[in-house]
Design a protein around this motif. Structure first.
Motif, PDB file in Angstrom:
ATOM      1  N   PHE A 248       0.685  -1.156  -0.033  1.00 27.66           N
ATOM      2  CA  PHE A 248      -0.063  -0.155  -0.011  1.00 27.66           C
ATOM      3  C   PHE A 248       0.818   1.151  -0.048  1.00 27.66           C
ATOM      4  CE2 PHE A 248      -2.806  -3.115   1.546  1.00 27.66           C
ATOM      5  CZ  PHE A 248      -4.062  -2.914   1.103  1.00 27.66           C
ATOM      6  N   SER A 249       1.424   1.746  -1.273  1.00 28.24           N
ATOM      7  CA  SER A 249       2.335   2.704  -1.269  1.00 28.24           C
ATOM      8  C   SER A 249       1.992   3.307  -2.687  1.00 28.24           C
ATOM      9  CB  SER A 249       3.780   2.253  -1.028  1.00 28.24           C
ATOM     10  OG  SER A 249       4.550   3.439  -1.472  1.00 28.24           O
ATOM     11  N   LEU A 250       1.765   4.678  -2.798  1.00 22.29           N
ATOM     12  CA  LEU A 250       1.448   5.547  -3.985  1.00 22.29           C
ATOM     13  C   LEU A 250       2.690   5.298  -4.981  1.00 22.29           C
ATOM     14  CD1 LEU A 250      -0.008   8.658  -2.639  1.00 22.29           C
ATOM     15  CD2 LEU A 250      -1.264   6.500  -3.782  1.00 22.29           C
ATOM     16  N   SER A 251       3.923   5.007  -4.617  1.00 24.05           N
ATOM     17  CA  SER A 251       5.029   4.887  -5.323  1.00 24.05           C
ATOM     18  C   SER A 251       5.108   3.458  -6.110  1.00 24.05           C
ATOM     19  CB  SER A 251       6.370   4.709  -4.594  1.00 24.05           C
ATOM     20  OG  SER A 251       6.367   3.805  -3.758  1.00 24.05           O
ATOM     21  N   GLU A 252       4.118   2.747  -5.647  1.00 30.20           N
ATOM     22  CA  GLU A 252       3.944   1.278  -6.358  1.00 30.20           C
ATOM     23  C   GLU A 252       3.068   1.483  -7.635  1.00 30.20           C
ATOM     24  OE1 GLU A 252       5.878  -1.404  -5.917  1.00 30.20           O
ATOM     25  OE2 GLU A 252       6.909  -0.387  -4.137  1.00 30.20           O
ATOM     26  N   LEU A 253       2.450   2.756  -7.592  1.00 27.83           N
ATOM     27  CA  LEU A 253       1.259   2.817  -8.572  1.00 27.83           C
ATOM     28  C   LEU A 253       1.999   3.400  -9.652  1.00 27.83           C
ATOM     29  CD1 LEU A 253      -1.781   4.041  -6.519  1.00 27.83           C
ATOM     30  CD2 LEU A 253      -1.179   1.773  -7.096  1.00 27.83           C
ATOM     31  N   ASP A 254       1.450   3.103 -11.035  1.00 25.30           N
ATOM     32  CA  ASP A 254       1.811   3.532 -12.151  1.00 25.30           C
ATOM     33  C   ASP A 254       0.824   4.693 -12.634  1.00 25.30           C
ATOM     34  OD1 ASP A 254      -0.279   2.269 -13.324  1.00 25.30           O
ATOM     35  OD2 ASP A 254       1.147   0.861 -14.359  1.00 25.30           O
ATOM     36  N   LYS A 255       1.066   5.514 -13.623  1.00 27.69           N
ATOM     37  CA  LYS A 255      -0.089   6.478 -13.848  1.00 27.69           C
ATOM     38  C   LYS A 255      -1.101   6.079 -14.417  1.00 27.69           C
ATOM     39  CE  LYS A 255       3.618   9.943 -15.348  1.00 27.69           C
ATOM     40  NZ  LYS A 255       4.477  10.625 -16.549  1.00 27.69           N
ATOM     41  N   LEU A 256      -1.280   4.958 -15.152  1.00 30.14           N
ATOM     42  CA  LEU A 256      -2.672   4.471 -15.565  1.00 30.14           C
ATOM     43  C   LEU A 256      -3.408   3.820 -14.396  1.00 30.14           C
ATOM     44  CD1 LEU A 256      -4.376   4.052 -17.994  1.00 30.14           C
ATOM     45  CD2 LEU A 256      -3.262   1.608 -18.311  1.00 30.14           C
ATOM     46  N   GLU A 257      -2.710   3.159 -13.465  1.00 35.60           N
ATOM     47  CA  GLU A 257      -3.560   2.604 -12.241  1.00 35.60           C
ATOM     48  C   GLU A 257      -4.107   3.938 -11.444  1.00 35.60           C
ATOM     49  OE1 GLU A 257      -0.948  -1.459 -11.587  1.00 35.60           O
ATOM     50  OE2 GLU A 257      -0.596   0.293 -10.392  1.00 35.60           O
ATOM     51  N   ILE A 258      -3.151   5.037 -11.196  1.00 35.54           N
ATOM     52  CA  ILE A 258      -3.810   6.076 -10.817  1.00 35.54           C
ATOM     53  C   ILE A 258      -4.936   7.014 -11.389  1.00 35.54           C
ATOM     54  CG2 ILE A 258      -3.016   8.510  -9.841  1.00 35.54           C
ATOM     55  CD1 ILE A 258      -0.357   7.569  -9.444  1.00 35.54           C
ATOM     56  N   LEU A 259      -4.783   6.899 -12.752  1.00 32.95           N
ATOM     57  CA  LEU A 259      -5.766   7.345 -13.406  1.00 32.95           C
ATOM     58  C   LEU A 259      -7.111   6.539 -13.293  1.00 32.95           C
ATOM     59  CD1 LEU A 259      -7.177   9.398 -15.552  1.00 32.95           C
ATOM     60  CD2 LEU A 259      -6.236   7.774 -17.197  1.00 32.95           C
ATOM     61  N   VAL A 260      -7.050   5.324 -13.430  1.00 36.92           N
ATOM     62  CA  VAL A 260      -8.305   4.228 -13.008  1.00 36.92           C
ATOM     63  C   VAL A 260      -8.850   4.582 -11.485  1.00 36.92           C
ATOM     64  CG1 VAL A 260      -8.949   2.129 -12.646  1.00 36.92           C
ATOM     65  CG2 VAL A 260      -7.434   2.660 -14.604  1.00 36.92           C
ATOM     66  N   LEU A 261      -8.002   4.775 -10.489  1.00 37.77           N
ATOM     67  CA  LEU A 261      -8.584   4.791  -9.099  1.00 37.77           C
ATOM     68  C   LEU A 261      -9.226   6.505  -8.962  1.00 37.77           C
ATOM     69  CD1 LEU A 261      -5.438   3.553  -7.074  1.00 37.77           C
ATOM     70  CD2 LEU A 261      -7.810   2.451  -7.514  1.00 37.77           C
ATOM     71  N   ILE A 262      -8.716   7.270  -9.599  1.00 39.39           N
ATOM     72  CA  ILE A 262      -9.123   8.599  -9.702  1.00 39.39           C
ATOM     73  C   ILE A 262     -10.517   8.518 -10.521  1.00 39.39           C
ATOM     74  CG2 ILE A 262      -9.093  11.029 -10.293  1.00 39.39           C
ATOM     75  CD1 ILE A 262      -6.384  10.637  -9.861  1.00 39.39           C
TER      76      ILE A 262
END
Length: 226
Positions: free
Chosen positions: A52-66
């Protein structure tokens, strides 16, 4: 005796009918709750499988979550604006989640069947094959369905069109009622004094006059013979 048997059978039928209905409703609600939990946890938890770390997320995953958070908040906000009850809002959300989960499971089963026909056997690791592709496919479909099925206000031109159609139907129904309630004017006529009289009365009077005329002619003929 027969009435007592009918009442007993009716009571048993109602008892088991209510019992089965209650059980099926409970199972349906449990199934929908499981689907909602599975769908939301799949969208939210899969990107954090390594931690559970934001550094583990790529841009596409961040876009999906938002996008998922935005669409979910929009869905509930639209329900509130359209004055849907909270229970109805939850039912709509649960239905959408259940539909998406069932569709995803069906497609996953088709994928496993194709994989089984190619390899001859499948293992546990095959279930997690192409996990990233499955995640983005499921998330995209889920977000799109939530966005599409959020309640929207009725467009002004469409509401005016519906009102015009209702008004035309109301007018046509009123004209039909007036036509049915208006008496038939074919049996009436207007005399020289402007009074309306029935043709049947006129005909009877004419027939009566002709009868009197015939009788007077017969009486005059008899008097001439005498």
């Amino acid at each position: 005796m027969s009435l007592m048997i009918k009442n007993t059978i009716n009571f048993i039928d109602l008892f088991f009918g209510y019992l089965v209905s209650a059980v099926m409703h409970i199972l349906l609600y449990i199934f929908c709750a499981v689907c909602v939990f599975s769908a939301t946890s799949f969208v939210v938890a899969i990107p954090f499988e390594r931690g559970f770390s934001l550094s583990e997320l790529d841009k596409l995953e961040i876009l999906v979550l938002i996008s998922f958070v935005f669409v979910t908040v929009r869905f509930f906000k639209r329900n509130v604006l359209e004055e849907f009850t909270f229970w109805l809002c939850l039912k709509r959300y649960a239905f959408i989640s259940s539909f998406t989960v069932i569709l995803f499971l069906a497609l996953n089963c088709v994928f496993l069947m194709v994989l089984l026909s190619e390899k001859g056997e499948i293992g546990r690791s095959d279930l997690f094959e192409y996990l990233d592709l499955k995640y983005f496919l499921f998330s995209s479909v889920y977000i799109f369905i939530l966005y599409a099925f959020a309640p929207l206000p009725t467009l002004a031109w469409f509401q005016n069109f519906k009102d015009d159609v209702k008004e035309d139907i109301r007018k046509s129904e009123g004209e039909e009622k007036n036509t049915q309630s208006t008496p038939d004017q074919s049996d009436f006529y207007t005399d020289s004094e402007g009074k309306t009289k029935a043709d049947s009365v006129n005909i009877d009077a004419a027939d009566l006059g002709s009868v009197h005329g015939d009788s007077s002619e017969a009486a005059s003929f008899n008097s001439d013979k005498k």
